[in-house]
Write a protein that holds these residues in place. Structure first.
Motif, PDB file in Angstrom:
ATOM      1  N   ASN A  77      11.420 -45.624 -12.854  1.00 21.40           N
ATOM      2  CA  ASN A  77      10.698 -46.831 -13.256  1.00 21.40           C
ATOM      3  C   ASN A  77      11.529 -47.586 -14.285  1.00 21.40           C
ATOM      4  OD1 ASN A  77       8.998 -48.755 -14.281  1.00 21.40           O
ATOM      5  ND2 ASN A  77       7.192 -47.460 -14.184  1.00 21.40           N
ATOM      6  N   GLY A  78      12.265 -48.575 -13.831  1.00 18.05           N
ATOM      7  CA  GLY A  78      13.154 -49.329 -14.711  1.00 18.05           C
ATOM      8  C   GLY A  78      12.448 -49.997 -15.872  1.00 18.05           C
ATOM      9  N   THR A  79      11.242 -50.497 -15.643  1.00 22.82           N
ATOM     10  CA  THR A  79      10.494 -51.151 -16.705  1.00 22.82           C
ATOM     11  C   THR A  79      10.063 -50.149 -17.765  1.00 22.82           C
ATOM     12  OG1 THR A  79       9.665 -52.757 -15.123  1.00 22.82           O
ATOM     13  CG2 THR A  79       8.496 -52.608 -17.212  1.00 22.82           C
ATOM     14  N   ALA A  80       9.617 -48.984 -17.337  1.00 21.80           N
ATOM     15  CA  ALA A  80       9.114 -47.983 -18.270  1.00 21.80           C
ATOM     16  C   ALA A  80      10.213 -47.403 -19.144  1.00 21.80           C
ATOM     17  CB  ALA A  80       8.411 -46.861 -17.511  1.00 21.80           C
ATOM     18  N   ASN A  81      11.429 -47.283 -18.606  1.00 20.17           N
ATOM     19  CA  ASN A  81      12.480 -46.666 -19.410  1.00 20.17           C
ATOM     20  C   ASN A  81      13.463 -47.665 -20.006  1.00 20.17           C
ATOM     21  OD1 ASN A  81      14.607 -47.141 -17.513  1.00 20.17           O
ATOM     22  ND2 ASN A  81      13.924 -45.391 -16.328  1.00 20.17           N
ATOM     23  N   ALA A  82      13.208 -48.949 -19.840  1.00 19.41           N
ATOM     24  CA  ALA A  82      14.084 -49.972 -20.404  1.00 19.41           C
ATOM     25  C   ALA A  82      14.142 -49.828 -21.929  1.00 19.41           C
ATOM     26  CB  ALA A  82      13.596 -51.362 -20.030  1.00 19.41           C
ATOM     27  N   GLY A  83      15.332 -49.741 -22.453  1.00 17.28           N
ATOM     28  CA  GLY A  83      15.509 -49.641 -23.898  1.00 17.28           C
ATOM     29  C   GLY A  83      15.346 -48.241 -24.460  1.00 17.28           C
ATOM     30  N   LYS A  84      15.054 -47.281 -23.622  1.00 18.12           N
ATOM     31  CA  LYS A  84      14.905 -45.909 -24.108  1.00 18.12           C
ATOM     32  C   LYS A  84      16.274 -45.230 -24.098  1.00 18.12           C
ATOM     33  CE  LYS A  84      10.122 -45.486 -22.815  1.00 18.12           C
ATOM     34  NZ  LYS A  84       9.159 -44.951 -21.883  1.00 18.12           N
ATOM     35  N   TRP A  85      16.617 -44.647 -25.221  1.00 14.65           N
ATOM     36  CA  TRP A  85      17.936 -44.043 -25.382  1.00 14.65           C
ATOM     37  C   TRP A  85      18.230 -43.006 -24.315  1.00 14.65           C
ATOM     38  CZ3 TRP A  85      18.985 -38.882 -26.378  1.00 14.65           C
ATOM     39  CH2 TRP A  85      20.333 -38.600 -26.547  1.00 14.65           C
ATOM     40  N   TYR A  86      17.290 -42.128 -24.031  1.00 16.79           N
ATOM     41  CA  TYR A  86      17.571 -41.031 -23.109  1.00 16.79           C
ATOM     42  C   TYR A  86      17.890 -41.526 -21.693  1.00 16.79           C
ATOM     43  CZ  TYR A  86      12.932 -41.239 -20.918  1.00 16.79           C
ATOM     44  OH  TYR A  86      11.825 -41.630 -20.217  1.00 16.79           O
ATOM     45  N   ALA A  87      17.418 -42.721 -21.339  1.00 19.08           N
ATOM     46  CA  ALA A  87      17.646 -43.248 -19.997  1.00 19.08           C
ATOM     47  C   ALA A  87      19.124 -43.540 -19.746  1.00 19.08           C
ATOM     48  CB  ALA A  87      16.821 -44.507 -19.769  1.00 19.08           C
ATOM     49  N   ILE A 100      17.305 -31.284 -32.607  1.00 18.38           N
ATOM     50  CA  ILE A 100      17.631 -31.681 -31.229  1.00 18.38           C
ATOM     51  C   ILE A 100      18.406 -32.993 -31.239  1.00 18.38           C
ATOM     52  CG2 ILE A 100      16.676 -32.379 -29.001  1.00 18.38           C
ATOM     53  CD1 ILE A 100      14.258 -30.485 -29.688  1.00 18.38           C
ATOM     54  N   ALA A 101      17.978 -33.935 -32.076  1.00 19.26           N
ATOM     55  CA  ALA A 101      18.658 -35.234 -32.158  1.00 19.26           C
ATOM     56  C   ALA A 101      20.124 -35.041 -32.532  1.00 19.26           C
ATOM     57  CB  ALA A 101      17.960 -36.139 -33.170  1.00 19.26           C
ATOM     58  N   LYS A 102      20.399 -34.145 -33.461  1.00 12.58           N
ATOM     59  CA  LYS A 102      21.789 -33.867 -33.837  1.00 12.58           C
ATOM     60  C   LYS A 102      22.551 -33.232 -32.681  1.00 12.58           C
ATOM     61  CE  LYS A 102      20.891 -33.443 -38.736  1.00 12.58           C
ATOM     62  NZ  LYS A 102      20.660 -32.535 -39.853  1.00 12.58           N
ATOM     63  N   GLU A 103      21.912 -32.297 -31.982  1.00 18.17           N
ATOM     64  CA  GLU A 103      22.561 -31.598 -30.865  1.00 18.17           C
ATOM     65  C   GLU A 103      22.956 -32.547 -29.737  1.00 18.17           C
ATOM     66  OE1 GLU A 103      20.127 -28.443 -29.349  1.00 18.17           O
ATOM     67  OE2 GLU A 103      20.205 -27.318 -31.231  1.00 18.17           O
ATOM     68  N   VAL A 104      22.137 -33.547 -29.481  1.00 14.14           N
ATOM     69  CA  VAL A 104      22.398 -34.460 -28.357  1.00 14.14           C
ATOM     70  C   VAL A 104      23.003 -35.793 -28.806  1.00 14.14           C
ATOM     71  CG1 VAL A 104      20.609 -33.408 -26.924  1.00 14.14           C
ATOM     72  CG2 VAL A 104      20.044 -35.393 -28.324  1.00 14.14           C
ATOM     73  N   SER A 105      23.273 -35.907 -30.093  1.00 10.70           N
ATOM     74  CA  SER A 105      23.843 -37.138 -30.677  1.00 10.70           C
ATOM     75  C   SER A 105      22.950 -38.349 -30.442  1.00 10.70           C
ATOM     76  CB  SER A 105      25.247 -37.402 -30.126  1.00 10.70           C
ATOM     77  OG  SER A 105      26.101 -36.330 -30.426  1.00 10.70           O
ATOM     78  N   ALA A 106      21.658 -38.128 -30.566  1.00  4.76           N
ATOM     79  CA  ALA A 106      20.704 -39.236 -30.438  1.00  4.76           C
ATOM     80  C   ALA A 106      20.752 -40.090 -31.700  1.00  4.76           C
ATOM     81  CB  ALA A 106      19.295 -38.692 -30.238  1.00  4.76           C
ATOM     82  N   PRO A 107      20.463 -41.373 -31.592  1.00  3.95           N
ATOM     83  CA  PRO A 107      20.471 -42.240 -32.775  1.00  3.95           C
ATOM     84  C   PRO A 107      19.488 -41.795 -33.863  1.00  3.95           C
ATOM     85  CG  PRO A 107      20.398 -43.556 -30.773  1.00  3.95           C
ATOM     86  CD  PRO A 107      20.209 -42.124 -30.362  1.00  3.95           C
ATOM     87  N   SER A 108      18.377 -41.182 -33.440  1.00  2.00           N
ATOM     88  CA  SER A 108      17.375 -40.733 -34.413  1.00  2.00           C
ATOM     89  C   SER A 108      16.437 -39.720 -33.760  1.00  2.00           C
ATOM     90  CB  SER A 108      16.545 -41.924 -34.912  1.00  2.00           C
ATOM     91  OG  SER A 108      15.688 -42.375 -33.876  1.00  2.00           O
ATOM     92  N   PRO A 109      15.702 -38.964 -34.584  1.00  2.00           N
ATOM     93  CA  PRO A 109      14.696 -38.065 -34.022  1.00  2.00           C
ATOM     94  C   PRO A 109      13.622 -38.821 -33.232  1.00  2.00           C
ATOM     95  CG  PRO A 109      15.183 -37.432 -36.282  1.00  2.00           C
ATOM     96  CD  PRO A 109      15.870 -38.754 -36.025  1.00  2.00           C
ATOM     97  N   ALA A 110      13.383 -40.075 -33.597  1.00  2.00           N
ATOM     98  CA  ALA A 110      12.386 -40.876 -32.869  1.00  2.00           C
ATOM     99  C   ALA A 110      12.789 -41.064 -31.409  1.00  2.00           C
ATOM    100  CB  ALA A 110      12.205 -42.229 -33.549  1.00  2.00           C
ATOM    101  N   CYS A 111      14.080 -41.138 -31.140  1.00  2.00           N
ATOM    102  CA  CYS A 111      14.554 -41.263 -29.759  1.00  2.00           C
ATOM    103  C   CYS A 111      14.235 -39.999 -28.965  1.00  2.00           C
ATOM    104  CB  CYS A 111      16.055 -41.523 -29.737  1.00  2.00           C
ATOM    105  SG  CYS A 111      16.525 -43.129 -30.406  1.00  2.00           S
TER     106      CYS A 111
END
Length: 89
Positions: free
Chosen positions: A25-35, A63-74
């Motif tokens: 679902n492109g609309t649902a995951n638009a702007g989501k880091w994990y996508a 987990i955010a550090k392990e996956v190099s996510a911008p933040s825990p919120a992602c």
């Protein structure tokens, strides 16, 4: 591992399968880091979800550090999205 219950049977579903459903679902995951995260990061997110689908704030940070996510919120957004798709089946 998440369990889907349709009222008649309980079926285990992998977090990877659920993530793929959210990515359709492109609309649902638009702007989501994990996508748009690298495949290795997506795999680690799914493994983390399979281990514990309701992590604490400290676990989200780790987990955010392990996956190099911008933040825990992602990472929290990933978990929330997986919960949503599981509940909407």
């Amino acid at each position: 591992m998440p369990v889907y219950n349709d009222g008649l049977a309980c079926v285990t579903v992998s977090a990877e399968t659920l993530m793929q459903e959210t990515l359709r679902n492109g609309t649902a995951n638009a702007g989501k880091w994990y996508a748009t995260a690298p495949a290795a990061a997506q795999k680690k997110l799914c493994e983390a979800y399979d281990r514990n689908d309701y992590p604490t704030d400290a676990e989200l940070s780790r987990i955010a550090k392990e996956v190099s996510a911008p933040s825990p919120a992602c990472v929290k957004t990933f978990f929330d999205s997986i919960h949503w798709v599981l509940q909407s089946r």
